[in-house]
Design a protein around this motif. Sequence first.
Motif, PDB file in Angstrom:
ATOM      1  N   GLY A  62     -26.320  20.829 -12.321  1.00  0.00           N
ATOM      2  CA  GLY A  62     -27.593  21.161 -11.698  1.00  0.00           C
ATOM      3  C   GLY A  62     -28.263  22.315 -12.401  1.00  0.00           C
ATOM      4  N   TYR A  63     -29.295  22.818 -11.769  1.00  0.00           N
ATOM      5  CA  TYR A  63     -30.062  23.925 -12.326  1.00  0.00           C
ATOM      6  C   TYR A  63     -29.673  25.221 -11.634  1.00  0.00           C
ATOM      7  CZ  TYR A  63     -32.882  20.095 -14.096  1.00  0.00           C
ATOM      8  OH  TYR A  63     -33.309  18.942 -14.713  1.00  0.00           O
ATOM      9  N   GLY A  64     -29.447  26.233 -12.427  1.00  0.00           N
ATOM     10  CA  GLY A  64     -29.100  27.530 -11.888  1.00  0.00           C
ATOM     11  C   GLY A  64     -29.718  28.640 -12.710  1.00  0.00           C
ATOM     12  N   PHE A  65     -29.731  29.833 -12.122  1.00  0.00           N
ATOM     13  CA  PHE A  65     -30.323  30.989 -12.793  1.00  0.00           C
ATOM     14  C   PHE A  65     -29.500  32.234 -12.504  1.00  0.00           C
ATOM     15  CE2 PHE A  65     -33.698  28.030 -11.868  1.00  0.00           C
ATOM     16  CZ  PHE A  65     -34.468  28.023 -13.018  1.00  0.00           C
ATOM     17  N   LYS A  66     -29.414  33.115 -13.497  1.00  0.00           N
ATOM     18  CA  LYS A  66     -29.009  34.493 -13.251  1.00  0.00           C
ATOM     19  C   LYS A  66     -30.310  35.220 -12.983  1.00  0.00           C
ATOM     20  CE  LYS A  66     -24.820  34.691 -15.892  1.00  0.00           C
ATOM     21  NZ  LYS A  66     -23.986  35.448 -16.803  1.00  0.00           N
ATOM     22  N   ALA A  67     -30.359  35.950 -11.889  1.00  0.00           N
ATOM     23  CA  ALA A  67     -31.613  36.579 -11.477  1.00  0.00           C
ATOM     24  C   ALA A  67     -31.404  38.065 -11.254  1.00  0.00           C
ATOM     25  CB  ALA A  67     -32.117  35.933 -10.191  1.00  0.00           C
ATOM     26  N   SER A  68     -32.445  38.838 -11.519  1.00  0.00           N
ATOM     27  CA  SER A  68     -32.430  40.255 -11.167  1.00  0.00           C
ATOM     28  C   SER A  68     -33.788  40.624 -10.597  1.00  0.00           C
ATOM     29  CB  SER A  68     -32.078  41.141 -12.367  1.00  0.00           C
ATOM     30  OG  SER A  68     -33.094  41.087 -13.333  1.00  0.00           O
ATOM     31  N   ILE A 137     -34.117  50.494  -8.229  1.00  0.00           N
ATOM     32  CA  ILE A 137     -32.813  49.885  -7.992  1.00  0.00           C
ATOM     33  C   ILE A 137     -32.877  48.448  -8.495  1.00  0.00           C
ATOM     34  CG2 ILE A 137     -31.051  49.301  -6.276  1.00  0.00           C
ATOM     35  CD1 ILE A 137     -32.544  51.241  -4.363  1.00  0.00           C
ATOM     36  N   THR A 138     -31.927  48.064  -9.340  1.00  0.00           N
ATOM     37  CA  THR A 138     -31.877  46.695  -9.841  1.00  0.00           C
ATOM     38  C   THR A 138     -30.671  45.984  -9.247  1.00  0.00           C
ATOM     39  OG1 THR A 138     -32.920  47.389 -11.904  1.00  0.00           O
ATOM     40  CG2 THR A 138     -31.813  45.246 -11.906  1.00  0.00           C
ATOM     41  N   PHE A 139     -30.947  44.837  -8.607  1.00  0.00           N
ATOM     42  CA  PHE A 139     -29.896  43.980  -8.055  1.00  0.00           C
ATOM     43  C   PHE A 139     -29.845  42.674  -8.834  1.00  0.00           C
ATOM     44  CE2 PHE A 139     -31.006  46.507  -4.246  1.00  0.00           C
ATOM     45  CZ  PHE A 139     -29.745  46.950  -3.891  1.00  0.00           C
ATOM     46  N   ASN A 140     -28.655  42.077  -8.896  1.00  0.00           N
ATOM     47  CA  ASN A 140     -28.447  40.784  -9.549  1.00  0.00           C
ATOM     48  C   ASN A 140     -27.949  39.760  -8.547  1.00  0.00           C
ATOM     49  OD1 ASN A 140     -28.998  41.726 -12.190  1.00  0.00           O
ATOM     50  ND2 ASN A 140     -26.954  42.573 -12.322  1.00  0.00           N
ATOM     51  N   ASN A 141     -28.354  38.516  -8.767  1.00  0.00           N
ATOM     52  CA  ASN A 141     -27.886  37.397  -7.963  1.00  0.00           C
ATOM     53  C   ASN A 141     -27.743  36.169  -8.852  1.00  0.00           C
ATOM     54  OD1 ASN A 141     -29.954  39.018  -6.126  1.00  0.00           O
ATOM     55  ND2 ASN A 141     -28.392  38.151  -4.797  1.00  0.00           N
ATOM     56  N   ASN A 142     -26.983  35.203  -8.397  1.00  0.00           N
ATOM     57  CA  ASN A 142     -26.979  33.872  -8.981  1.00  0.00           C
ATOM     58  C   ASN A 142     -27.720  32.959  -8.020  1.00  0.00           C
ATOM     59  OD1 ASN A 142     -25.557  34.512 -11.300  1.00  0.00           O
ATOM     60  ND2 ASN A 142     -23.590  34.125 -10.343  1.00  0.00           N
ATOM     61  N   ILE A 143     -28.553  32.089  -8.589  1.00  0.00           N
ATOM     62  CA  ILE A 143     -29.350  31.170  -7.789  1.00  0.00           C
ATOM     63  C   ILE A 143     -29.012  29.752  -8.234  1.00  0.00           C
ATOM     64  CG2 ILE A 143     -31.682  30.423  -7.173  1.00  0.00           C
ATOM     65  CD1 ILE A 143     -32.674  33.222  -7.856  1.00  0.00           C
ATOM     66  N   GLN A 144     -28.759  28.886  -7.278  1.00  0.00           N
ATOM     67  CA  GLN A 144     -28.464  27.487  -7.566  1.00  0.00           C
ATOM     68  C   GLN A 144     -29.499  26.605  -6.873  1.00  0.00           C
ATOM     69  OE1 GLN A 144     -25.884  26.290  -9.562  1.00  0.00           O
ATOM     70  NE2 GLN A 144     -26.974  24.353  -9.350  1.00  0.00           N
TER      71      GLN A 144
END
Length: 146
Positions: A62-68, A137-144
């Motif tokens: 599928g499609y996913g992203f590393k996001a900040s 402040i920088t936060f990171n997430n993974n998005i699917q």
Amino acid sequence: MNIHALDPSNTYRKAYYDKLYNQLSVITGKTIPVYDRVPDDAVAPFVILSNITLTPILNTTGYGFKASIVIDIVTRFTNSNGGKKLCDDISNLIFQKILTRDNFYSDTDWNIYTSKLESTRYIESESNGGYVIRKLITFNNNIQQL
């Protein structure tokens, strides 16, 4: 699963807005507003949902992203008596709402997973007879994409 990739930017920003809107109160009787675009009549302190960066994760499922996302806390003092404490108090509340090991946010198209802190930093400047102190402040997430 959607056969075409979608842009998660709006959903990502909405997830953070929903977690923070009407949730930040460090000054008696005042809730700190959260903006994605600051109105002309805004008065500090306030929080801006600033830059979003998305990097695709290529996989066969599928499609996913590393996001900040950068959250910008803005405070202003009319004299040199102000300091970083107000930024830190607001930051502490943001950490409590955002940092999680659980699924961070879901809707019909997206799952946003665990929030991780990437970095914090201060910016100080003089402005119109006062002092502006900001904390980024920088936060990171993974998005699917579902």
